[in-house]
Every structure is written in C-alpha cells, then in structure tokens.
Scaffold this motif. Structure first.
Motif, mmCIF file in Angstrom:
data_model
loop_
_atom_site.group_PDB
_atom_site.id
_atom_site.type_symbol
_atom_site.label_atom_id
_atom_site.label_comp_id
_atom_site.label_asym_id
_atom_site.label_seq_id
_atom_site.Cartn_x
_atom_site.Cartn_y
_atom_site.Cartn_z
ATOM 1 N N UNK A 3 0.835 -1.205 0.000
ATOM 2 C CA UNK A 3 0.000 0.000 0.000
ATOM 3 C C UNK A 3 0.871 1.257 0.000
ATOM 4 N N UNK A 4 1.980 1.210 0.712
ATOM 5 C CA UNK A 4 2.893 2.349 0.698
ATOM 6 C C UNK A 4 3.439 2.559 -0.709
ATOM 7 N N UNK A 5 3.837 1.485 -1.372
ATOM 8 C CA UNK A 5 4.375 1.597 -2.731
ATOM 9 C C UNK A 5 3.325 2.162 -3.683
ATOM 10 N N UNK A 6 2.075 1.737 -3.523
ATOM 11 C CA UNK A 6 0.999 2.223 -4.386
ATOM 12 C C UNK A 6 0.744 3.712 -4.129
ATOM 13 N N UNK A 7 0.754 4.102 -2.869
ATOM 14 C CA UNK A 7 0.576 5.517 -2.523
ATOM 15 C C UNK A 7 1.700 6.364 -3.120
ATOM 16 N N UNK A 56 -7.043 10.140 -3.654
ATOM 17 C CA UNK A 56 -8.194 9.312 -3.312
ATOM 18 C C UNK A 56 -8.115 7.917 -3.937
ATOM 19 N N UNK A 57 -7.791 7.808 -5.189
ATOM 20 C CA UNK A 57 -7.704 6.513 -5.864
ATOM 21 C C UNK A 57 -6.632 5.627 -5.231
ATOM 22 N N UNK A 58 -5.581 6.232 -4.698
ATOM 23 C CA UNK A 58 -4.436 5.506 -4.159
ATOM 24 C C UNK A 58 -4.489 5.327 -2.642
ATOM 25 N N UNK A 59 -5.576 5.768 -1.998
ATOM 26 C CA UNK A 59 -5.656 5.733 -0.542
ATOM 27 C C UNK A 59 -5.620 4.286 -0.031
ATOM 28 N N UNK A 109 -8.297 3.798 5.099
ATOM 29 C CA UNK A 109 -9.020 4.993 4.650
ATOM 30 C C UNK A 109 -10.294 4.601 3.903
ATOM 31 N N UNK A 110 -10.273 3.455 3.265
ATOM 32 C CA UNK A 110 -11.434 2.970 2.506
ATOM 33 C C UNK A 110 -12.492 2.347 3.414
ATOM 34 N N UNK A 111 -12.070 1.697 4.493
ATOM 35 C CA UNK A 111 -12.994 0.917 5.315
ATOM 36 C C UNK A 111 -13.452 1.630 6.578
#
Length: 187
Positions: free
Chosen positions: A50-54, A105-108, A112-114
């Motif tokens: 998730x960090x890499x995606x952010x 937002x797309x990368x959160x 943050x989503x749940x």
C-alpha cells in the motif's frame, strides 16, 4: 527493477469500495466530513504494497503539489512525533487532504477505505473484534448490518506476502501517511 503490477491491489480495493458502498447505502450513511473527521485520525499503516501504491500515485502529481504535500507531511511528523519518537494524537489533518478532499483518493490505503462503518473482524484463534463506526453515522439507531472486514484483511495479507517476496522487503512497517510522504522519502 521492473515496475510493480498493482492490478491485484486495485482489484481488492474495488471489492472493498463496493462492499463499503453497499453497507453504507443500507445505513443511509454518506461521509461528508465532520468535526471528528477520519482524516484527522492518527492511523498507522502496515503494508509495504500500500505504501508503494501511494508513493506511485504521489509520483504522478505535479512537482509543486508534491512540495506542498511534503511540507504539510513534515509539519505533521514534527508535531506528532516530537517526543523522541513517541507519538501524540493531535487530530491534525492528513497532509493529503486539500479543502476536505483526498488528493490521492484513488491511491488511498485500506483503512481509509474501510473506516467509518460498524464492522467485525474474525482473527484466527481469537475472539471476534467489532467496531461501532464513526460518530457521524449515528449507527446506534439502526440494527447492525454485517460488514466483515476479514476477507479483505486475508486478501491484503496474501498480496503483501507476494509483494515482500518480489521486492525483497523485510521487517515491519508502522507509518502514518505523513511519515510515508515526508521530505526524506525518495521516489
């Protein structure tokens, strides 16, 4: 190093978003921000994928916007972790929030989503854990609508395991979004 394929993570995020939206609709819950805004919560994130995606999303932003976010991230980190690494929850706004909206937002990340809805989690070999939902939802007026986060955590764990093997990541991660985006982070 070859670029990371985030398609499985994006697919999992879509499942999370769909499940969240379905349960939120049944409650009649719409997150429109509030005084106890979750963007002011001190959340620690624990997955390298998730960090890499952010960071991937962050790297696509204009350099001027990146600088502004990094400045806010540095201020957040210096105020939150000013006591030799001990953190204080000061209800500071997430450095990614701009005028009430997440700039990535797309990368959160998953939390943050749940966040916000009443939920349950079934950890293996331990009792069920449940959460009441955020104060903005007034969820106590409605019978509980099942929202089991367990399948999402299990799938995230599998993705994290694969990502760690492919990227040779070891150790633990426990960082806020601000720590991930502070100026010393390299892209």
């Amino acid at each position: 190093m070859s670029p990371v394929d985030f398609s499985s993570l994006i697919g999992l995020y879509r499942k999370m978003d769909a499940a969240y939206d379905q349960v939120a609709a049944r409650y009649g819950f719409h997150c429109n921000g509030c005084e106890d805004n979750c963007c002011r919560s001190l959340f620690f994130h624990h997955t390298f994928i998730e960090k890499a995606f952010l960071i991937h999303g962050f790297s696509q932003m204009e350099k001027a916007v990146q600088r502004q976010i990094r400045q806010r991230a540095a201020a957040y980190v210096s105020r939150t972790f000013c006591d030799g690494g001990v953190h204080r929850s000061l209800k500071l706004m997430c450095p990614l929030n701009n005028q009430g909206r997440c700039t990535l937002y797309f990368f959160r990340p998953m939390i943050c989503r749940l966040h916000g809805l009443p939920h349950e989690l079934h950890p293996p070999g331990r009792p069920m854990v449940s959460g009441p939902g955020c104060d903005a939802g007034n969820f106590s007026a409605t019978p509980y609508i099942p929202f089991d986060r367990t399948p999402f955590y299990v799938q995230m764990c599998a993705l994290e395991h694969s990502f760690r093997q492919e990227s040779v990541r070891t150790g633990k991660l426990r960082e806020t979004l601000a720590q991930m985006l502070a100026p010393e982070v390299t892209l």
